[in-house]
Design a protein around this motif. Structure first.
Motif, PDB file in Angstrom:
ATOM      1  N   PHE A 291       0.703  -1.358  -0.152  1.00  0.00           N
ATOM      2  CA  PHE A 291       0.079  -0.192  -0.049  1.00  0.00           C
ATOM      3  C   PHE A 291       1.016   1.414   0.034  1.00  0.00           C
ATOM      4  CE2 PHE A 291      -2.940  -3.190   1.672  1.00  0.00           C
ATOM      5  CZ  PHE A 291      -4.358  -2.695   1.134  1.00  0.00           C
ATOM      6  N   TYR A 292       2.076   1.213   0.660  1.00  0.00           N
ATOM      7  CA  TYR A 292       2.856   2.334   0.879  1.00  0.00           C
ATOM      8  C   TYR A 292       4.011   2.801  -0.295  1.00  0.00           C
ATOM      9  CZ  TYR A 292       1.760   1.712   5.776  1.00  0.00           C
ATOM     10  OH  TYR A 292       0.974   1.818   6.777  1.00  0.00           O
TER      11      TYR A 292
ATOM     12  N   ASN B 103       4.236   2.692  -6.729  1.00  0.00           N
ATOM     13  CA  ASN B 103       4.282   1.803  -8.060  1.00  0.00           C
ATOM     14  C   ASN B 103       3.301   0.599  -7.957  1.00  0.00           C
ATOM     15  OD1 ASN B 103       6.389   3.323  -9.399  1.00  0.00           O
ATOM     16  ND2 ASN B 103       7.736   2.323  -7.962  1.00  0.00           N
ATOM     17  N   LYS B 104       3.002   0.106  -6.701  1.00  0.00           N
ATOM     18  CA  LYS B 104       2.030  -0.805  -6.824  1.00  0.00           C
ATOM     19  C   LYS B 104       0.554  -0.467  -6.483  1.00  0.00           C
ATOM     20  CE  LYS B 104       5.439  -4.065  -5.448  1.00  0.00           C
ATOM     21  NZ  LYS B 104       5.985  -4.995  -4.074  1.00  0.00           N
ATOM     22  N   SER B 105       0.510   0.731  -5.666  1.00  0.00           N
ATOM     23  CA  SER B 105      -0.863   1.278  -5.250  1.00  0.00           C
ATOM     24  C   SER B 105      -1.211   2.311  -5.929  1.00  0.00           C
ATOM     25  CB  SER B 105      -0.700   1.792  -3.949  1.00  0.00           C
ATOM     26  OG  SER B 105       0.161   3.014  -3.818  1.00  0.00           O
ATOM     27  N   GLY B 106      -0.487   2.985  -6.568  1.00  0.00           N
ATOM     28  CA  GLY B 106      -1.097   4.371  -7.548  1.00  0.00           C
ATOM     29  C   GLY B 106      -1.193   5.368  -6.826  1.00  0.00           C
TER      30      GLY B 106
ATOM     31  N   MET C 257      -6.329   6.569  -2.598  1.00  0.00           N
ATOM     32  CA  MET C 257      -6.598   5.286  -3.633  1.00  0.00           C
ATOM     33  C   MET C 257      -7.158   4.145  -2.581  1.00  0.00           C
ATOM     34  SD  MET C 257      -5.999   5.530  -6.876  1.00  0.00           S
ATOM     35  CE  MET C 257      -5.351   4.237  -7.513  1.00  0.00           C
ATOM     36  N   ASP C 258      -6.666   4.012  -1.485  1.00  0.00           N
ATOM     37  CA  ASP C 258      -7.060   3.066  -0.492  1.00  0.00           C
ATOM     38  C   ASP C 258      -8.278   3.197   0.323  1.00  0.00           C
ATOM     39  OD1 ASP C 258      -6.873   0.882   1.307  1.00  0.00           O
ATOM     40  OD2 ASP C 258      -5.747   2.025   3.016  1.00  0.00           O
ATOM     41  N   MET C 259      -8.744   4.508   0.497  1.00  0.00           N
ATOM     42  CA  MET C 259      -9.967   4.463   1.490  1.00  0.00           C
ATOM     43  C   MET C 259     -10.970   5.806   0.916  1.00  0.00           C
ATOM     44  SD  MET C 259      -8.874   3.605   5.308  1.00  0.00           S
ATOM     45  CE  MET C 259      -8.144   5.067   5.646  1.00  0.00           C
TER      46      MET C 259
END
Length: 363
Positions: A164-165, A168-171, A176-178
């Motif tokens: 998540f941090y 490059n993987k989360s965007g 984006m997460d919540m």
């Protein structure tokens, strides 16, 4: 009873929640396989939950497991690739938020599923959370007159997994997460009204040594019907999970808290349980939730999708809804970067939504 065969893709926190939801609340579903990039994690997950098959090869799972639905609980950057493979194999797809990292991926995923004739559901659990649904029905019944403002916030001290941090993987970070939850819920409450402008502010206030992603954000979305919506999201809030909404109308107001009222209030000097390993969420006062899975609407959304597949119905929350949420997220990052309100539609070409904020800071 007819059972639909499910393959869960992922073996982390959210995959655990999805399995528990199927196992406890959705007898119409049978989880027959699990996939993880790390084979040892896939095997451990399968053994823990008595799932008959585990895979560390996504192509093998899709081709050999006999599943009818793939339930994607993987990091954001893998969503598009796996969706393309599942659609090509004529598997129905339910996918955790956000739908994709980029709008280009979202458009291609929606097109691939339509071309293959498979269902694609965007798994937004707040559209199914019992307390929030009670609020929506009260509003529909005219309990508070005409809505003029919505607020929704989700806050805690940080995610469960390292990816998540990693931008490059989360965007992106907490938005984006919540923040995607709040945006989807606003559209749900407003019958998918069109968003016309976005203003946002964000910062990295707590996890500075761990990520360049924002861990605190406030987003204001204006809709064509005149309703103003405010999303407050944080990875910097201590004391455990906080998830609540507020609805303001010309004839009243409604507040709903997903967890308060369904918690054991406790004080601990040293903390307790698994949370001690990752954060301070059980030190001091905490509100231990004994039915998190049910409260947040996971069983309800998964049961709904199984029904859609079995009865050939359109999901209530679709890939197009996930795409609309992502476009608003783009606008929020751009607004935070420029300090200006961003009008919609908004579709700049970027590698990651968060680049619209980070690049602006570089000057």
């Amino acid at each position: 009873m007819q059972q639909t065969k499910i393959a869960i893709l992922g073996a982390g926190f959210i995959a655990d929640i999805h399995f528990e939801s199927y196992h406890r609340f959705v007898p119409e579903a049978e989880v027959v396989a699990v996939y993880a990039r790390d084979g040892s994690k896939a095997r451990a997950f399968a053994e823990k939950h008595n799932i008959p098959q585990w895979y560390d090869d996504i192509d093998a799972l899709i081709g050999q497991s006999g599943c009818e639905i793939v339930d994607i609980c993987l990091p954001n950057f893998l969503h598009a690739e796996v969706t393309f493979k599942a659609a090509a194999a004529r598997k129905h797809i339910i996918i955790e938020k956000p739908l994709a990292v980029t709008l280009e991926e979202a458009d291609a995923m929606i097109a691939a599923c339509k071309s293959a004739g498979v269902k694609l559901m965007y798994a937004e659990e707040l559209c199914f959370a019992p307390k929030y649904e009670r609020v929506r029905h009260m509003v529909k019944e005219g309990a508070i007159g005409d809505i003029y403002m919505l607020k929704q916030g989700e806050k805690h001290s940080g995610p469960h997994s390292d990816w998540f941090y990693d931008k490059n993987k989360s965007g992106g970070g907490v938005l984006m997460d919540m923040g995607c939850h709040a945006i989807a819920w606003f559209r749900w409450m407003l019958n998918n009204a069109k968003a016309v402008s976005v203003y946002a502010t964000m910062a990295t206030v707590y996890h500075k040594g761990r990520t360049v992603c924002e861990d605190n954000s406030v987003v204001i979305v204006e809709f064509e019907n005149g309703v103003t919506c405010v999303a407050e999201n944080s990875w910097a809030k201590h004391g455990g999970m906080d998830d609540r909404c507020e609805v303001y109308g010309t004839g009243g107001v409604v507040y709903a808290d997903l967890f308060m009222g369904n918690a054991a209030v406790a004080y601990s000097k040293n903390g307790y349980g698994y949370a001690m390993e990752k954060a301070d969420t059980t030190v001091g006062w905490s509100f231990t939730i004994f039915e998190e899975v049910f409260n947040q609407g996971y069983p309800h959304e998964l049961k709904h999708f199984i029904e859609c597949v079995q009865q050939n119905k359109e999901p209530l929350v679709t890939g197009e809804d996930g795409r609309a949420v992502l476009e608003i997220i783009y606008a929020a990052y751009a607004s935070a970067g420029t300090g200006k309100k961003i009008n919609l539609p908004f579709h700049p070409k970027v590698n990651r939504p968060i680049d619209l904020w980070l690049d602006a800071q570089k000057g």
